[in-house]
Motif scaffolding. Structure first.
Motif, short mmCIF file in Angstrom:
data_model
loop_
_atom_site.label_atom_id
_atom_site.label_comp_id
_atom_site.label_asym_id
_atom_site.label_seq_id
_atom_site.Cartn_x
_atom_site.Cartn_y
_atom_site.Cartn_z
N GLU A 69 -20.75 -21.33 -74.67
CA GLU A 69 -21.41 -20.26 -75.41
C GLU A 69 -22.60 -19.65 -74.63
OE1 GLU A 69 -20.53 -18.96 -78.27
OE2 GLU A 69 -18.78 -20.28 -78.48
N MET A 70 -23.00 -20.27 -73.56
CA MET A 70 -24.19 -19.81 -72.83
C MET A 70 -23.78 -18.87 -71.68
SD MET A 70 -27.19 -22.04 -70.98
CE MET A 70 -26.01 -22.89 -69.95
N LYS A 71 -24.49 -17.74 -71.61
CA LYS A 71 -24.30 -16.77 -70.53
C LYS A 71 -25.67 -16.39 -69.98
CE LYS A 71 -20.05 -14.78 -72.45
NZ LYS A 71 -19.38 -13.53 -72.92
N VAL A 72 -25.76 -16.34 -68.66
CA VAL A 72 -27.02 -15.99 -68.01
C VAL A 72 -26.78 -14.74 -67.16
CG1 VAL A 72 -28.86 -16.73 -66.43
CG2 VAL A 72 -27.76 -18.40 -67.95
N LEU A 130 -34.44 -12.09 -65.96
CA LEU A 130 -33.33 -12.93 -66.37
C LEU A 130 -33.16 -12.85 -67.89
CD1 LEU A 130 -33.99 -16.04 -64.13
CD2 LEU A 130 -32.01 -14.57 -64.00
N LYS A 131 -31.91 -12.91 -68.30
CA LYS A 131 -31.61 -12.84 -69.73
C LYS A 131 -30.48 -13.82 -70.01
CE LYS A 131 -30.55 -9.55 -73.42
NZ LYS A 131 -30.35 -8.11 -73.72
N ALA A 132 -30.69 -14.68 -71.02
CA ALA A 132 -29.68 -15.69 -71.38
C ALA A 132 -29.39 -15.59 -72.86
CB ALA A 132 -30.18 -17.09 -71.02
N THR A 133 -28.13 -15.74 -73.22
CA THR A 133 -27.70 -15.78 -74.62
C THR A 133 -26.99 -17.11 -74.86
OG1 THR A 133 -25.60 -14.67 -74.12
CG2 THR A 133 -27.48 -13.28 -74.74
N LEU A 182 -32.14 -24.41 -70.65
CA LEU A 182 -31.66 -24.09 -72.00
C LEU A 182 -30.87 -25.27 -72.59
CD1 LEU A 182 -30.54 -20.35 -71.86
CD2 LEU A 182 -32.34 -21.36 -73.24
N LYS A 183 -30.05 -25.91 -71.77
CA LYS A 183 -29.30 -27.06 -72.27
C LYS A 183 -30.24 -28.19 -72.69
CE LYS A 183 -24.97 -26.58 -69.68
NZ LYS A 183 -24.11 -27.19 -68.63
N ARG A 184 -31.20 -28.46 -71.83
CA ARG A 184 -32.12 -29.56 -72.12
C ARG A 184 -32.94 -29.29 -73.38
NH1 ARG A 184 -34.14 -29.62 -67.47
NH2 ARG A 184 -35.96 -28.29 -67.85
#
Length: 603
Positions: A405-408, A423-426, A585-587
């Motif tokens: 589900e994560m996109k950077v 940088l942009k992450a969803t 983001l995962k952490r």
């Protein structure tokens, strides 16, 4: 003049030691002060008390600790002092493979230290003119007595024929000198005789005209009764004047010169052959020397890399001695070490469960009243307007990482050679709400639990219940310089305009200035503008069941604009960002899920 007299005239033994005159003590005065010394890549530059005395440079941790002994010292007799090419305050002092990197307060202090060091070196007698004068006479005596003999024996040890011909030349020279003297005497006698005869002839002619007898110089009388003149001169005998055999001397002179020319010709031939032989040997020696010098330079360069790879010349910057590939490898290795340390610490330590209450949502509905209120409101509106826009269109966002589900995404931007890529992450995280995610991201009480890059931080000023100014320093990743950040962190709840739309929770962090946290030389001040924007989506439960964490989903949009504050290779910064942001983001989201598991849902 005797040898002793010669020695004393150029420099006596008494001159080898400095003389102490009344009012003029021997030696140079001690020089001391504070210099910054490069310790290692972890601690960087540290102030040390440095003392220059008796041609020795010593350093102490502080001036108060001088009585406990120095921490290190260098003898300056064979030291090399190198002012830095770019840093006007820095000087490097090296002895063999030991190097001290030192920095003065300003260029003027650096010049004072360099002058003092050179003064001590000159006074010690190493490399100074007085040192040469003291020892010059003995060297000249030695060279004068042995120079010629050493040259003659070594040069002609194998050339017996050349030595014999030179001996012949010596003999011919003596013979020729004697012959020249003999011929010169003959010519002088001839010149004297001719002059006397001309004078006598003129006198006889005058007496003949007056009919008077003349008496010659030798006592003989000449008469002119028969009207003829008597012969005035006796013919020269074959032996010539004073018994010199001119013809024989001329033949001998000719033979001598011919012998000299023949011997010279033979010597020239021998010297040409000798020159060819020596030229070949010289070429071989030059080639051997060239290979040895190349090997020496290569070994020195390798030794410098191994010995001083952690020195200040290998830090980040446009003049760094480390190339881009080595820079990247060093950063990646340092990050890997940090990851291993973090994994070990996570498995070994037991997290302390904090019970700090979460403030109600109404606290975050407004900005609050403080001197940065307008700036916070402006930042919030900008993020709500631009950060939530779609990544398509003309924004030029490039997808660099996609994991579930994560996109950077990244947009490449450079300004004056510095990488400023936004940088942009969803991401979508199940089981947590936007309020909970923003709370754990904003509250400094939990910062060290999930943020592994921070070395230390402190709250500089609390502006309101939902806004603080925080100063934090990040762990150094060699060869990059250490960074610090001073930023305002505010948390807001943005109510939806439509009742069917979810509310939005937002944390914005942006750089500010504060008089209690001024920039220092130990860290590079980075500038940030970061936003964590969260929305909570709820799926209706089945039947009459209550809403559980299985029914909620948090949509996260994370935007980061970071100015590193200094130069570093663009490829390295982009590679590190691509690697570290997904891990962050995962952490963080895993930490929030762990903290909220089994607890009431906070909308």
């Amino acid at each position: 003049m005797s040898d002793n007299q010669s020695w004393n005239s150029s420099g006596s033994e008494e001159d080898l030691e400095p003389r102490e005159e009344p009012g003029h003590p021997v030696g140079i005065a001690e020089f001391s002060g504070i210099l910054s010394k490069w310790t290692n890549y972890i601690h960087g530059w540290q102030d040390r008390w440095v003392v220059l005395k008796n041609n020795t440079l010593s350093y102490y941790k502080s001036q108060d600790e001088t009585e406990y002994g120095c921490r290190g010292s260098l003898c300056l007799s064979k030291a090399v002092i190198t002012p830095h090419e770019f840093d006007e305050c820095r000087l490097d002092i090296s002895v063999n493979d030991s190097v001290w990197y030192l920095r003065a307060q300003d260029p003027e202090h650096r010049h004072q230290w360099i002058d003092s060091i050179e003064l001590h070196r000159a006074d010690s007698g190493y490399g100074s003119e007085s040192s040469l004068r003291r020892h010059g006479s003995m060297l000249s005596l030695t060279s004068a007595t042995s120079g010629y003999s050493a040259t003659s024996t070594s040069s002609f040890k194998k050339g017996h024929s050349l030595r014999e011909k030179l001996a012949e030349m010596e003999t011919f020279r003596d013979i020729l000198c004697r012959q020249v003297d003999t011929l010169q005497k003959y010519f002088d006698s001839c010149a004297d005789g001719v002059s006397k005869d001309e004078l006598q002839r003129d006198k006889i002619v005058e007496d003949d005209e007056d009919d008077f007898p003349n008496t010659r110089t030798d006592g003989e009388f000449l008469h002119n009764n028969n009207g003829s003149k008597e012969k005035l001169f006796q013919s020269l005998s074959p032996k010539g004047i004073n018994g010199i055999d001119f013809k024989g001397e001329a033949i001998t002179f000719k033979a001598t010169t011919a012998g000299i020319l023949a011997t010279l010709s033979h010597c020239i031939d021998l010297m040409v052959k000798r020159e060819d032989s020596w030229q070949k040997r010289l070429d071989k020696e030059m080639e051997k020397r060239r290979r040895i010098e190349e090997g020496y330079k290569s070994a020195i360069n390798e030794l410098k890399k191994k010995s001083h790879f952690g020195g200040p010349d290998y830090e980040e910057g446009p003049n760094s001695l480390i190339n881009e590939d080595e820079f990247f490898d060093a950063v990646e290795a340092a990050l890997d070490r940090q990851d291993k340390i973090e994994e070990q610490s996570q498995t070994e330590k037991t997290r302390i469960q904090r019970s700090s209450p979460v403030p109600p949502g109404d606290v975050y509905s407004s900005t609050g009243t403080h001197r940065f209120s307008d700036k916070v409101e402006e930042m919030v509106q900008n993020h709500m307007t631009y950060s939530l826009q779609d990544v398509g269109g003309d924004a030029n966002w490039q997808l660099v990482v996609e994991e579930g589900e994560m996109k950077v995404y990244r947009r490449e931007v450079e300004e004056n050679g510095i990488v400023l890529d936004p940088l942009k992450a969803t991401h979508s995280v199940k089981g947590v709400t936007g309020h909970e995610v923003c709370h754990y991201f904003w509250d400094t009480a939990y910062r060290n639990d999930w943020e592994t890059t921070i070395e230390n931080f402190n709250v500089v000023e609390k502006l309101s219940d939902n806004a603080v100014i925080t100063y934090q320093t990040h762990k150094r990743v060699w060869p990059a310089s250490q960074r610090d950040v001073l930023y305002l962190s505010a948390m807001r709840k943005i109510l939806a305009n439509n009742e069917n739309d979810p509310d939005t929770w937002l944390v914005c962090n942006f750089s500010v200035d504060h008089e209690d946290a001024q920039p220092t030389n130990k860290c590079v001040r980075a500038k940030i503008n970061i936003a964590m924007i969260c929305q909570t989506l709820v799926s209706p439960p089945e039947g009459d069941k209550e809403i559980s964490r299985d029914n909620i989903l948090c949509k996260i949009t994370y935007v980061a604009n970071v100015n590193p504050g200094g130069w570093a290779p663009a490829s390295v910064l982009r590679a590190v960002a691509k690697r570290e942001y997904p891990k962050f983001l995962k952490r963080f989201t895993s930490y929030v899920q762990e903290k909220t598991a089994g607890k009431p849902i906070l909308f």
